[in-house]
Design an enzyme around this catalytic site. Structure first.
Site, PDB file in Angstrom:
ATOM      1  N   GLU A   1      67.061  81.413 -11.107  1.00  0.00           N
ATOM      2  CA  GLU A   1      68.183  80.908 -10.636  1.00  0.00           C
ATOM      3  C   GLU A   1      68.910  81.664 -11.743  1.00  0.00           C
ATOM      4  O   GLU A   1      68.508  82.017 -12.895  1.00  0.00           O
ATOM      5  CB  GLU A   1      67.702  79.200 -11.161  1.00  0.00           C
ATOM      6  CG  GLU A   1      66.732  78.515 -12.167  1.00  0.00           C
ATOM      7  CD  GLU A   1      68.220  79.107 -13.133  1.00  0.00           C
ATOM      8  OE1 GLU A   1      68.913  78.410 -13.471  1.00  0.00           O
ATOM      9  OE2 GLU A   1      67.446  79.071 -14.936  1.00  0.00           O
TER      10      GLU A   1
ATOM     11  N   HIS B   1      69.734  75.306 -12.812  1.00  0.00           N
ATOM     12  CA  HIS B   1      70.453  74.050 -13.427  1.00  0.00           C
ATOM     13  C   HIS B   1      71.419  72.754 -12.982  1.00  0.00           C
ATOM     14  O   HIS B   1      72.077  72.422 -12.622  1.00  0.00           O
ATOM     15  CB  HIS B   1      71.770  74.398 -13.931  1.00  0.00           C
ATOM     16  CG  HIS B   1      71.409  75.030 -15.540  1.00  0.00           C
ATOM     17  ND1 HIS B   1      70.527  76.538 -15.127  1.00  0.00           N
ATOM     18  CD2 HIS B   1      71.561  75.155 -17.031  1.00  0.00           C
ATOM     19  CE1 HIS B   1      70.344  76.904 -16.182  1.00  0.00           C
ATOM     20  NE2 HIS B   1      70.945  76.589 -17.437  1.00  0.00           N
TER      21      HIS B   1
ATOM     22  N   SER C   1      65.489  77.320 -18.488  1.00  0.00           N
ATOM     23  CA  SER C   1      66.834  78.210 -18.950  1.00  0.00           C
ATOM     24  C   SER C   1      66.416  79.164 -19.615  1.00  0.00           C
ATOM     25  O   SER C   1      65.678  80.212 -19.358  1.00  0.00           O
ATOM     26  CB  SER C   1      68.187  77.316 -19.199  1.00  0.00           C
ATOM     27  OG  SER C   1      69.258  77.824 -19.591  1.00  0.00           O
TER      28      SER C   1
END
Length: 348
Positions: A248, A318, A143
């Site tokens: 992502e 995620h 992330s």
């Protein structure tokens, strides 16, 4: 995680780069040679740090420690792990100190980030990259930790690891990935989506979609799309020439995904890369208005003209079960089968 707010926080960190003598990445940028980290083994000490957002629930520290201990490791907490300054886990200097100290400590064999959130880009000019080059060791997270993966790779060539954060999900899939990557034999590692059969006649979960067929090889780079594109124009992105790009994201409507993909297009990324893999875009449903491009249309628009192998739907992002990928390592991909595979060593 609302990364739109994150972009607003970048000015300080990136604005300091000229002061510290860094130059912007250009097409003539000479990349450092690949630097292999030292291998991890059960019983090793690992450093737990928080380079991004603060952790509000104190139980998260307990969960992270217990998970790493269950994996057979001994946990050393960073000096400022539980600090807080606004939404950040302490000041920029404090968070950078924890990272630098963990790389400088000979007894620490790996560094684990407890969470993402936002703020890692602020500390990029404060990281001691020479120290990291002298003490190569694995660093794990995803992330917002995308900022660290890209910066460390661009500045040192070190292979880092994109995977679960310390306080994330440590289900059997993720735990087995960890053991296979860090404690395994070092042989070729294959990443292929887990097939979950249900009562349905058709397997629907964890399916991949081939955007353009084919196979490719190259060093693996990428991470969170929002965080990566926010580093554009800085010295903290690797050269994308002949790379495999994986991406992502979470909580971004399709029009924002389109805007960030257009940033990569304007940077010349899609002309440079050898292959493309998109993981999961969690909670990326469109809002109201006059309508939206679909994610399929967006990926087709930017990727099909270049005819590079590409697929989407990999277990990256995620999601509870996620791949633990060696960032910067030589990889092979098969867009028809939806497979990634290591080529060569990822540890010394």
């Amino acid at each position: 995680m609302k990364k739109r707010q994150f972009i607003k926080s970048l000015g300080l960190g990136l604005g300091m780069a000229p002061v510290l003598g860094f130059t912007h990445t250009t097409k003539n940028h000479i990349e450092p040679e690949t630097l292999l980290p030292k291998k991890l083994k059960p019983g090793d000490q690992v450093g737990l740090i928080s380079p991004s957002a603060a952790t509000a629930d104190r139980m998260e520290f307990t969960f992270a420690r217990e998970a790493l201990e269950a994996l057979g490791l001994k946990v050393v907490e960073g000096r400022y792990l539980s600090e807080r300054r606004g939404h950040l886990a302490g000041s920029d200097a404090e968070r950078a100190v924890d990272l630098n100290e963990m790389f400088g400590n000979k007894n620490i064999k790996a560094v684990v980030c407890i969470r993402g959130g936002s703020g890692a880009a602020r500390i990029l000019p404060l990281i001691d990259y020479a120290l990291i080059r002298k003490n190569p060791k694995p660093i794990l997270g995803y992330s917002d930790i995308t900022a660290l993966h890209n910066a460390i790779n661009a500045q040192t060539g070190l292979i880092t690891f994109h995977g679960p954060n310390g306080s994330g999900s440590w289900n059997s899939f993720n735990a087995n990935q960890f053991r296979n990557v860090f404690f395994g034999s070092g042989d070729r590692i294959t990443y292929e989506n887990e097939k979950e059969e249900t009562d349905d006649l058709v397997i629907k979960k964890n399916r991949i979609r081939t955007i353009h067929p084919g196979k490719a090889e190259g060093d693996l780079v990428g991470g969170n799309l929002t965080v990566l594109t926010a580093l554009a124009g800085s010295p903290y992105l690797p050269d994308f020439k002949n790379k495999i790009l994986f991406l992502e994201d979470i909580g971004e409507e399709p029009y924002r995904i389109d805007r960030m993909m257009s940033t990569l297009m304007l940077m010349g990324v899609f002309k440079d890369i050898k292959g493309f893999v998109f993981g999961q875009c969690t909670d990326c449903d469109p809002g109201g208005g006059y309508g939206n491009l679909t994610l399929d249309q967006i990926f087709d628009d930017y990727l099909l003209p270049h005819k590079i192998p590409a697929f989407r739907g990999a277990m990256i992002g995620h999601v509870p079960k996620q791949f633990l990928l060696p960032f910067g390592a030589k990889m092979a991909m098969d867009a028809d089968q939806g497979i990634l595979e290591t080529r060569g060593a990822i540890f010394q």
